[in-house]
Motif scaffolding. Structure first.
Motif, PDB file in Angstrom:
ATOM      1  N   VAL A 190     -30.309 -73.948  51.971  1.00 25.89           N
ATOM      2  CA  VAL A 190     -30.756 -72.645  52.473  1.00 25.89           C
ATOM      3  C   VAL A 190     -32.126 -72.779  53.133  1.00 25.89           C
ATOM      4  CG1 VAL A 190     -31.427 -70.300  51.823  1.00 25.89           C
ATOM      5  CG2 VAL A 190     -29.395 -71.338  50.811  1.00 25.89           C
ATOM      6  N   TRP A 191     -33.016 -73.536  52.488  1.00 26.64           N
ATOM      7  CA  TRP A 191     -34.358 -73.671  53.050  1.00 26.64           C
ATOM      8  C   TRP A 191     -34.335 -74.456  54.355  1.00 26.64           C
ATOM      9  CZ3 TRP A 191     -38.215 -70.726  52.438  1.00 26.64           C
ATOM     10  CH2 TRP A 191     -39.466 -71.090  52.961  1.00 26.64           C
ATOM     11  N   ALA A 192     -33.493 -75.477  54.427  1.00 26.65           N
ATOM     12  CA  ALA A 192     -33.377 -76.230  55.673  1.00 26.65           C
ATOM     13  C   ALA A 192     -32.875 -75.321  56.795  1.00 26.65           C
ATOM     14  CB  ALA A 192     -32.426 -77.413  55.478  1.00 26.65           C
ATOM     15  N   ALA A 193     -31.937 -74.442  56.467  1.00 25.39           N
ATOM     16  CA  ALA A 193     -31.427 -73.494  57.461  1.00 25.39           C
ATOM     17  C   ALA A 193     -32.507 -72.492  57.847  1.00 25.39           C
ATOM     18  CB  ALA A 193     -30.203 -72.775  56.909  1.00 25.39           C
ATOM     19  N   ALA A 194     -33.346 -72.115  56.892  1.00 17.73           N
ATOM     20  CA  ALA A 194     -34.445 -71.194  57.194  1.00 17.73           C
ATOM     21  C   ALA A 194     -35.423 -71.830  58.165  1.00 17.73           C
ATOM     22  CB  ALA A 194     -35.158 -70.792  55.904  1.00 17.73           C
ATOM     23  N   GLU A 195     -35.760 -73.077  57.920  1.00 22.97           N
ATOM     24  CA  GLU A 195     -36.672 -73.782  58.823  1.00 22.97           C
ATOM     25  C   GLU A 195     -36.078 -73.879  60.224  1.00 22.97           C
ATOM     26  OE1 GLU A 195     -37.289 -77.475  56.750  1.00 22.97           O
ATOM     27  OE2 GLU A 195     -39.209 -76.777  55.948  1.00 22.97           O
ATOM     28  N   ARG A 196     -34.798 -74.188  60.281  1.00 24.37           N
ATOM     29  CA  ARG A 196     -34.146 -74.313  61.595  1.00 24.37           C
ATOM     30  C   ARG A 196     -34.139 -72.974  62.319  1.00 24.37           C
ATOM     31  NH1 ARG A 196     -28.193 -77.075  62.773  1.00 24.37           N
ATOM     32  NH2 ARG A 196     -28.288 -76.858  65.045  1.00 24.37           N
ATOM     33  N   THR A 197     -33.904 -71.898  61.586  1.00 26.03           N
ATOM     34  CA  THR A 197     -33.883 -70.570  62.194  1.00 26.03           C
ATOM     35  C   THR A 197     -35.242 -70.197  62.769  1.00 26.03           C
ATOM     36  OG1 THR A 197     -32.130 -69.823  60.708  1.00 26.03           O
ATOM     37  CG2 THR A 197     -33.496 -68.113  61.733  1.00 26.03           C
ATOM     38  N   VAL A 198     -36.285 -70.415  61.984  1.00 29.74           N
ATOM     39  CA  VAL A 198     -37.638 -70.080  62.447  1.00 29.74           C
ATOM     40  C   VAL A 198     -38.028 -70.951  63.625  1.00 29.74           C
ATOM     41  CG1 VAL A 198     -40.081 -70.087  61.803  1.00 29.74           C
ATOM     42  CG2 VAL A 198     -38.376 -69.167  60.219  1.00 29.74           C
ATOM     43  N   ASP A 199     -37.742 -72.245  63.548  1.00 29.52           N
ATOM     44  CA  ASP A 199     -38.096 -73.143  64.644  1.00 29.52           C
ATOM     45  C   ASP A 199     -37.347 -72.783  65.922  1.00 29.52           C
ATOM     46  OD1 ASP A 199     -39.852 -74.522  63.037  1.00 29.52           O
ATOM     47  OD2 ASP A 199     -38.413 -76.080  62.495  1.00 29.52           O
ATOM     48  N   ALA A 200     -36.071 -72.401  65.782  1.00 27.30           N
ATOM     49  CA  ALA A 200     -35.282 -72.011  66.958  1.00 27.30           C
ATOM     50  C   ALA A 200     -35.818 -70.724  67.573  1.00 27.30           C
ATOM     51  CB  ALA A 200     -33.820 -71.842  66.566  1.00 27.30           C
ATOM     52  N   ALA A 201     -36.221 -69.779  66.719  1.00 22.51           N
ATOM     53  CA  ALA A 201     -36.777 -68.520  67.229  1.00 22.51           C
ATOM     54  C   ALA A 201     -38.061 -68.765  68.010  1.00 22.51           C
ATOM     55  CB  ALA A 201     -37.028 -67.555  66.077  1.00 22.51           C
ATOM     56  N   ILE A 202     -38.916 -69.642  67.482  1.00 26.74           N
ATOM     57  CA  ILE A 202     -40.173 -69.944  68.163  1.00 26.74           C
ATOM     58  C   ILE A 202     -39.902 -70.694  69.468  1.00 26.74           C
ATOM     59  CG2 ILE A 202     -42.346 -71.196  68.005  1.00 26.74           C
ATOM     60  CD1 ILE A 202     -42.298 -70.671  64.983  1.00 26.74           C
ATOM     61  N   ALA A 203     -39.007 -71.678  69.403  1.00 25.54           N
ATOM     62  CA  ALA A 203     -38.684 -72.441  70.617  1.00 25.54           C
ATOM     63  C   ALA A 203     -38.110 -71.537  71.695  1.00 25.54           C
ATOM     64  CB  ALA A 203     -37.698 -73.559  70.273  1.00 25.54           C
ATOM     65  N   GLY A 204     -37.243 -70.606  71.289  1.00 23.27           N
ATOM     66  CA  GLY A 204     -36.658 -69.679  72.247  1.00 23.27           C
ATOM     67  C   GLY A 204     -37.698 -68.753  72.852  1.00 23.27           C
ATOM     68  N   LEU A 205     -38.636 -68.316  72.013  1.00 26.48           N
ATOM     69  CA  LEU A 205     -39.705 -67.445  72.489  1.00 26.48           C
ATOM     70  C   LEU A 205     -40.546 -68.156  73.547  1.00 26.48           C
ATOM     71  CD1 LEU A 205     -41.507 -64.844  72.161  1.00 26.48           C
ATOM     72  CD2 LEU A 205     -42.741 -66.120  70.396  1.00 26.48           C
ATOM     73  N   LEU A 206     -40.918 -69.399  73.270  1.00 29.61           N
ATOM     74  CA  LEU A 206     -41.788 -70.138  74.196  1.00 29.61           C
ATOM     75  C   LEU A 206     -41.032 -70.599  75.429  1.00 29.61           C
ATOM     76  CD1 LEU A 206     -43.919 -72.207  71.655  1.00 29.61           C
ATOM     77  CD2 LEU A 206     -44.415 -69.991  72.699  1.00 29.61           C
ATOM     78  N   ALA A 207     -39.748 -70.947  75.261  1.00 29.13           N
ATOM     79  CA  ALA A 207     -38.951 -71.365  76.409  1.00 29.13           C
ATOM     80  C   ALA A 207     -38.718 -70.219  77.375  1.00 29.13           C
ATOM     81  CB  ALA A 207     -37.615 -71.941  75.943  1.00 29.13           C
ATOM     82  N   GLY A 208     -38.588 -69.013  76.811  1.00 29.47           N
ATOM     83  CA  GLY A 208     -38.339 -67.852  77.641  1.00 29.47           C
ATOM     84  C   GLY A 208     -39.555 -67.349  78.361  1.00 29.47           C
ATOM     85  N   SER A 209     -40.691 -67.925  78.039  1.00 30.93           N
ATOM     86  CA  SER A 209     -41.928 -67.469  78.672  1.00 30.93           C
ATOM     87  C   SER A 209     -42.233 -68.274  79.922  1.00 30.93           C
ATOM     88  CB  SER A 209     -43.090 -67.585  77.681  1.00 30.93           C
ATOM     89  OG  SER A 209     -43.302 -68.937  77.320  1.00 30.93           O
TER      90      SER A 209
END
Length: 209
Positions: A190-209
């Protein structure tokens, strides 16, 4: 019913909030009633009305207190030793945003009853100063996003509204982990999935900018 010694005018409000915290920690928002809170404190239900007009107002006060505690955990969150290589340090702007997201999920997993209560009442949301000790989770998130702008990693034009997809990602993940398909999975998974979710959200935010 007479009040117990120690619960007199001036601290009954805090005692009722403490009772509400105890009730909701186990049973979530549905477990909070004025009758049960006053029973725990040892006063009559009528005594509560000097401080809270109804259950709704007590629930708002309890939810606000939980949000304070949640924000404090998000502020002091430290990634576990298992974090992946290449993840930015917590002291960086991107690392701060990551810590806020993981701290939010960590609180939800550790305190599901309080997490359920924290956002059960719109009155608990406010525009508190993000650098104040009383900041709420939303203010912690907006401050972390503003720091990304200050660091030059997020363009100013991409900042408005960025908190909503970020918050949706961590809040949605918490719900999936607590009562959805991730419920009952090994904690490490669960924690590994949480890390992946947060990292993907941040990467998507920065990529979209």
């Amino acid at each position: 019913m007479p009040q117990r010694q120690g619960y007199h005018h001036g601290n009954l409000r805090e005692a009722l909030i403490a009772a509400g915290l105890e009730l909701t920690r186990v049973g979530g928002a549905a477990a909070l009633t004025l009758r049960d809170a006053t029973r725990k404190v040892g006063v009559s239900p009528n005594a509560a009305y000097r401080h809270f007009a109804d259950r709704d107002s007590l629930q708002a006060a309890v939810a606000e207190r939980i949000q304070h505690d949640m924000a404090a955990q998000m502020r002091g969150f430290q990634p576990p030793a298992s974090v992946q290589e290449g993840v930015p340090a917590t002291g960086s702007a991107r690392g701060r945003l990551r810590a806020v997201g993981l701290g939010y999920i960590g609180f939800a997993l550790a305190e599901p009853g309080w997490f359920d209560t924290a956002f059960s009442h719109a009155g608990a949301l406010s525009d508190a100063d993000p650098d104040a000790p009383s900041a709420r989770p939303l203010q912690m998130l907006t401050a972390a996003l503003d720091a990304l702008v200050d660091s030059g990693e997020l363009p100013t034009g991409s900042r408005p509204g960025a908190e909503w997809p970020c918050w949706s990602a961590v809040h949605g993940f918490a719900l999936l982990a607590l009562g959805g398909p991730l419920q009952g999975h090994p904690e490490a998974d669960v924690w590994a999935a949480a890390e992946r979710t947060v990292d993907a959200a941040i990467a998507g935010l920065l990529a979209g900018s």
